[in-house]
Design an enzyme around this catalytic site. Structure first.
Site, PDB file in Angstrom:
ATOM      1  N   SER A 119      44.930  42.696  38.573  1.00 24.21           N
ATOM      2  CA  SER A 119      45.442  41.886  39.666  1.00 24.21           C
ATOM      3  C   SER A 119      45.798  40.477  39.232  1.00 24.21           C
ATOM      4  CB  SER A 119      44.409  41.831  40.801  1.00 24.21           C
ATOM      5  OG  SER A 119      43.138  41.457  40.301  1.00 24.21           O
ATOM      6  N   HIS A 140      50.181  47.093  39.943  1.00 23.06           N
ATOM      7  CA  HIS A 140      49.129  46.495  40.753  1.00 23.06           C
ATOM      8  C   HIS A 140      49.157  47.083  42.151  1.00 23.06           C
ATOM      9  CE1 HIS A 140      47.417  42.707  42.881  1.00 23.06           C
ATOM     10  NE2 HIS A 140      46.480  43.626  42.711  1.00 23.06           N
ATOM     11  N   GLU A 152      52.901  46.067  43.018  1.00 24.49           N
ATOM     12  CA  GLU A 152      53.584  45.087  42.175  1.00 24.49           C
ATOM     13  C   GLU A 152      53.831  45.733  40.812  1.00 24.49           C
ATOM     14  OE1 GLU A 152      52.573  40.486  43.150  1.00 24.49           O
ATOM     15  OE2 GLU A 152      50.899  41.659  42.378  1.00 24.49           O
ATOM     16  N   ASN A 190      48.374  37.493  44.106  1.00 23.83           N
ATOM     17  CA  ASN A 190      47.116  36.757  43.967  1.00 23.83           C
ATOM     18  C   ASN A 190      47.303  35.288  43.631  1.00 23.83           C
ATOM     19  OD1 ASN A 190      45.027  38.572  44.654  1.00 23.83           O
ATOM     20  ND2 ASN A 190      45.550  39.764  42.848  1.00 23.83           N
TER      21      ASN A 190
END
Length: 290
Positions: A119, A140, A152, A190
């Protein structure tokens, strides 16, 4: 290349979810971990999730049974030798991931693709450790994997077009929406989310508001489905801390410095739902207690 067999390393919450959606999409899956107990809990998590889909009419009994039948469990890395794609979903620790990918790179067939569910950790760095950077990529997924549509897709500096195309096709077949982002610490999700969570922890530490008030402000005022402290408990406070450390180290700005309260809670083993206590307290089924 056409992907038919997928290996998933790590049978925790993320790994079991990835294995489930891969099996539902028709792939043969090997779910691997280091202990029988972790594998058993992972399979039970998959059974429970598929059972809920069955009850809600989102799966037929035949589709339910076929998905479970496509998942094989293993404790041996060698059982991934024939996989076309191996997705790593282990602890968010750069050293552990690099060690795993060095072993996988030497083990799987030359045409196989290696993918990380990291992540936050830069893909190019992990790709180099694998020894096959052209056939390495980031995938991800988001928690809970069976319900969240986004994946992702992160290319490393040397990731080939063939690898990217194959992984995008796999994600779409899993019913996901692949979104390509660049290889920077935290990617997009993130880099935006974790500083918000970290600031919520800091606001709590400074006594600006109670944990309940902080979460209520974000739910009611920003229309978020859950507050940042609730979300931190779901993600795992250790994972949140690890991501903030990657952001702070990789981008070098103080705004990414982890809150001292977040660090202290991780040191105390208060990691959220998975330990039964974080900012809130949870029962053995992960339900929040009053």
């Amino acid at each position: 290349m056409e992907v038919q067999r997928i290996g998933v390393v790590g049978a925790g919450q993320m790994g079991s979810g990835i294995a489930q959606v891969a099996a539902q999409a028709g792939y043969e899956v090997v779910l691997l971990d280091v202990s029988e107990g972790v594998l058993a809990r992972g399979l039970e998590r998959i059974r429970s999730s598929l059972g809920r889909f069955l009850e809600k009419g989102r799966l037929s009994q035949e589709e339910h049974d076929q998905a479970l039948g496509r998942i094989r469990q293993s404790l041996l890395l060698e059982d991934l030798e024939d996989a076309d794609l191996v997705i790593e979903a282990v602890v968010e620790d750069e050293g552990a991931k690099k060690e795993l990918f060095a072993r996988l790179g030497a083990l799987v067939k030359p045409e196989a693709i290696l993918a990380s569910n990291t992540s936050s950790i830069p893909i190019t760095d992990l790709a180099r450790a694998s020894g096959r950077p052209e056939r390495f990529i980031g995938m991800h997924f988001f928690n809970p994997v069976p319900l969240m549509r986004l994946v992702e897709v992160i290319r490393g500096q040397l990731t080939s077009d063939e690898t990217r195309n194959a992984v995008v096709e796999v994600a779409r077949r899993m019913g996901k929406e692949p979104v390509e982002v660049q290889d920077y610490p935290g990617f997009v999700s993130n880099r935006l989310l974790m500083p918000m969570i970290n600031e919520a922890v800091q606001v709590l530490m400074e006594g600006v508001a109670t944990k309940e008030a902080i979460d209520q402000v974000m739910r009611l005022g920003m229309n978020h489905p859950m507050g940042p402290l609730e979300l931190a408990d779901l993600i795992g406070l250790d994972t949140c801390l690890a991501i903030m450390e990657v952001l702070h180290r990789g981008l070098g700005e103080d705004k990414y410095r982890p809150s001292p309260l977040l660090r202290r809670m991780v040191q105390a083993g208060l990691l959220g739902r998975k330990t039964g206590r974080g900012f809130y307290t949870y029962d053995e089924k992960g339900n929040r207690m009053a």
